[in-house]
Scaffold this motif. Structure first.
Motif, PDB file in Angstrom:
ATOM      1  N   UNK A 172       1.003  -1.192  -0.071  1.00 35.37           N
ATOM      2  CA  UNK A 172      -0.067   0.066   0.065  1.00 35.37           C
ATOM      3  C   UNK A 172       0.908   1.077  -0.005  1.00 35.37           C
ATOM      4  N   UNK A 173       0.330   2.453  -0.693  1.00 37.43           N
ATOM      5  CA  UNK A 173       1.243   3.364  -0.874  1.00 37.43           C
ATOM      6  C   UNK A 173       1.209   4.262   0.735  1.00 37.43           C
ATOM      7  N   UNK A 174       2.423   4.514   0.925  1.00 40.32           N
ATOM      8  CA  UNK A 174       2.468   5.308   2.247  1.00 40.32           C
ATOM      9  C   UNK A 174       3.342   6.505   2.094  1.00 40.32           C
ATOM     10  N   UNK A 175       3.353   7.135   1.227  1.00 43.69           N
ATOM     11  CA  UNK A 175       4.143   8.374   0.941  1.00 43.69           C
ATOM     12  C   UNK A 175       5.591   7.932   0.531  1.00 43.69           C
ATOM     13  N   UNK A 176       6.079   9.241  -0.019  1.00 44.85           N
ATOM     14  CA  UNK A 176       7.288   9.064  -0.750  1.00 44.85           C
ATOM     15  C   UNK A 176       8.501   8.449   0.020  1.00 44.85           C
ATOM     16  N   UNK A 177       8.409   8.587   1.306  1.00 46.98           N
ATOM     17  CA  UNK A 177       9.643   8.084   2.091  1.00 46.98           C
ATOM     18  C   UNK A 177       9.060   6.864   3.042  1.00 46.98           C
ATOM     19  N   UNK A 178       7.822   6.233   2.694  1.00 48.32           N
ATOM     20  CA  UNK A 178       7.011   5.213   3.464  1.00 48.32           C
ATOM     21  C   UNK A 178       7.784   4.017   3.273  1.00 48.32           C
ATOM     22  N   UNK A 179       7.782   2.952   4.234  1.00 46.16           N
ATOM     23  CA  UNK A 179       8.209   1.659   4.055  1.00 46.16           C
ATOM     24  C   UNK A 179       7.803   0.940   2.811  1.00 46.16           C
ATOM     25  N   UNK A 180       6.407   0.678   2.794  1.00 41.25           N
ATOM     26  CA  UNK A 180       6.096   0.237   1.475  1.00 41.25           C
ATOM     27  C   UNK A 180       6.360   0.964   0.212  1.00 41.25           C
ATOM     28  N   UNK A 181       6.376   2.014   0.034  1.00 39.86           N
ATOM     29  CA  UNK A 181       6.433   2.815  -1.079  1.00 39.86           C
ATOM     30  C   UNK A 181       7.922   2.555  -1.514  1.00 39.86           C
ATOM     31  N   UNK A 182       8.765   2.562  -0.428  1.00 36.90           N
ATOM     32  CA  UNK A 182      10.212   2.460  -0.599  1.00 36.90           C
ATOM     33  C   UNK A 182      10.687   0.927  -1.173  1.00 36.90           C
ATOM     34  N   UNK A 183       9.856   0.116  -0.395  1.00 40.70           N
ATOM     35  CA  UNK A 183      10.150  -1.341  -0.975  1.00 40.70           C
ATOM     36  C   UNK A 183       9.922  -1.698  -2.393  1.00 40.70           C
ATOM     37  N   UNK A 184       8.609  -1.206  -2.619  1.00 37.38           N
ATOM     38  CA  UNK A 184       8.320  -1.162  -4.347  1.00 37.38           C
ATOM     39  C   UNK A 184       9.368  -0.606  -5.143  1.00 37.38           C
ATOM     40  N   UNK A 185       9.729   0.703  -4.826  1.00 32.48           N
ATOM     41  CA  UNK A 185      10.702   1.407  -5.645  1.00 32.48           C
ATOM     42  C   UNK A 185      12.134   0.453  -5.935  1.00 32.48           C
ATOM     43  N   UNK A 186      12.538   0.167  -4.667  1.00 35.21           N
ATOM     44  CA  UNK A 186      13.720  -0.722  -4.536  1.00 35.21           C
ATOM     45  C   UNK A 186      13.772  -2.087  -5.266  1.00 35.21           C
ATOM     46  N   UNK A 187      12.407  -2.495  -5.244  1.00 33.94           N
ATOM     47  CA  UNK A 187      12.352  -3.893  -5.670  1.00 33.94           C
ATOM     48  C   UNK A 187      12.565  -3.812  -7.260  1.00 33.94           C
ATOM     49  N   UNK A 188      11.711  -2.877  -7.961  1.00 30.50           N
ATOM     50  CA  UNK A 188      11.826  -2.767  -9.437  1.00 30.50           C
ATOM     51  C   UNK A 188      13.041  -1.908  -9.829  1.00 30.50           C
TER      52      UNK A 188
END
Length: 515
Positions: A172-188
């Motif tokens: 789930x989207x949790x902001x630019x520095x959020x744990x979930x969002x950063x996980x998605x960015x790092x993964x792809x």
């Protein structure tokens, strides 16, 4: 071979730019230090000479380039650029010109890399070949897939819902520095392997494992025609990157030759995820769209800083004299030998093809940036330009890359304005605003490109049929049928953030004239 291309020479003198005198300080930086120290010096001193907003920077002694650090050398250099980017304030907004609302303090435009952008824009990608998109806070989708990429070969399509990544379903989207969002960015964006569970429109699921690989980029994701009735034929083109002319022009030729053969009356250019690229490719696209009567008239102008315009007056040995490129006669010159005046860099239309359009629709979002915005802005004085979607990224400035050791430095060196003097869209172009006719609405990542029920394309088709836009679509998710929690602005912001390290820029690769 690319029609207009950079030819840089990696010279020791450019690497040792830190030895040059900062004329405004009366200070000569030390020749001693590590390679990284010298590169940091060079980044700052090139900015003091070539940066569009150089006049906002402090002295070398106050700035202290060597004080910046990071988890890696490239991180330290980008941290230095972040600091450089925040000095010059835009009086229209009260924020720095390079203010990045999603991540305050980071440069919106400037960056440094080790040649990845040059490789990508010349048509070679080395990644998974897809990008994710938050259709809503709890709805992560595939927004596009490049033909021939690992994602394409695995059968992945736009609109598939991402259920889990590397076994993690907390996406789930949790902001630019959020744990979930950063996980998605790092993964792809920062990994060489990714495993995903994906759900199709029919509710079936597939599991895929992708390994990053090299593939040739086709910036034209699709093109087709749509019969809107009453003699109206709409051409639809998805153009995803302004790659080099050598890579892009033939693909654009094929699309527009087809449109001409089908006798289209209207054109929709989908730039919703196009972060920009080479200015010459933007010119090439504009020349297909502009009316024939405008051929030979001004398309746009470049505006460089006064140091460049005034021929480096007062600078004995310009740093740019150690960066080289070829002129329009294919002769090699250094950057201190070119004409940077407005008159010397005017670009004119040269009509291509036989289309005679009076109106063009552009589908845009927050990921629509730079050369995409240049393409739109160039046409505004010459035909009816309609924007559909969300507010664009906002980048009316561009750069030529500067080589420093193994790095390529990108800092804004120029601004562009169209033939009516329009430009300065630092906060983006908002569809439906007074200066940008059209309609603001959600990006609909549940539907494939070209599906006439997709919200943004549907708006264009409806306008062609009836001359007015339909009411903005009901805010529901495609599969779950739940009300959206994102506003258009939140959707736009999430799209920019999850875009991660994808290039947003406008690289000058026209023909500078020798002064």
């Amino acid at each position: 071979m690319m029609r207009k291309v950079f030819y840089f020479l990696l010279l020791a003198t450019a690497f040792l730019a830190s030895c040059k005198k900062d004329k405004k300080d009366g200070l000569v930086p030390s020749k001693n230090g590590s390679t990284l120290d010298l590169v940091k010096d060079s980044v700052f001193l090139y900015a003091k000479e070539a940066y569009y907003w150089y006049d906002g920077l402090p002295s070398y002694a106050i700035f202290n380039p060597r004080s910046f650090s990071g988890g890696s050398d490239i991180a330290a250099l980008n941290n230095e650029l972040n600091a450089i980017s925040q000095y010059k304030i835009n009086p229209a907004t009260g924020f720095p010109f390079e203010y990045y609302a999603s991540i305050p303090g980071e440069a919106k435009y400037s960056f440094i890399d080790e040649g990845q952008v040059s490789t990508e824009l010349n048509g070679t990608n080395s990644n998974f070949g897809f990008a994710p998109f938050y259709n809503d806070a709890n709805d992560l989708r595939i927004k596009y897939v490049y033909p021939g990429s690992p994602a394409d070969l695995a059968g992945i399509k736009r609109g598939y819902q991402i259920i889990s990544i590397n076994g993690n379903s907390n996406l789930a989207y949790d902001g630019g520095s959020g744990t979930h969002t950063q996980f998605v960015i790092n993964a792809y964006a920062n990994s060489s392997t990714i495993t995903m569970k994906l759900q199709k429109a029919d509710q079936s699921t597939i599991d895929v494992t992708l390994n990053a690989a090299n593939y040739t980029t086709n910036p034209v994701l699709t093109y087709k025609t749509i019969n809107a009735g009453n003699g109206k034929i709409v051409g639809y083109l998805v153009f995803n990157s302004f790659t080099s002319d050598a890579n892009a022009d033939a693909k654009l030729d094929a699309a527009f030759n087809y449109f001409q053969s089908q006798g289209i009356t209207d054109l929709v250019v989908d730039l919703r995820y196009n972060g920009g690229g080479y200015t010459s490719t933007a010119e090439y696209l504009d020349n297909y769209i502009v009316p024939a009567s405008k051929s030979g008239s001004i398309m746009y102008n470049y505006y460089f800083n006064d140091i460049l315009v005034n021929n480096f007056k007062g600078i004995d040995d310009p740093l740019l004299s150690h960066q080289f490129r070829r002129d329009d006669k294919n002769q090699l010159y250094n950057y201190a030998q070119f004409d940077y005046t407005v008159a010397g860099n005017a670009v004119k239309f040269s009509k291509k093809g036989s289309l005679n359009l009076s109106r063009v629709f552009f589908i845009v979002t927050g990921a629509t940036a730079s050369a995409s915005e240049l393409t739109i802005n160039n046409l505004r004085p010459h035909l009816d330009v309609q924007l559909i979607g969300g507010t664009t990224y906002g980048k009316p400035v561009g750069f030529f890359n500067i080589n420093i050791n193994k790095y390529e430095l990108y800092i804004p060196e120029f601004e562009t304005k169209n033939s009516s003097g329009q430009g300065g869209y630092y906060t983006g172009m908002t569809p439906g605003a007074a200066t940008y006719p059209g309609i603001k609405d959600y990006d609909d990542a549940t539907k494939d490109f070209g599906d006439t029920t997709e919200i943004l394309l549907h708006h264009a088709i409806n306008f062609v049929k009836r001359g007015v836009y339909s009411v903005p679509a009901t805010r529901i998710q495609g599969l779950a049928g739940k009300l959206k929690t994102f506003s258009v602005e939140q959707s736009n912001e999430a799209g920019i953030i999850v875009n991660a390290n994808r290039f947003n820029g406008m690289i000058f690769n026209g023909n500078l004239k020798k002064k």
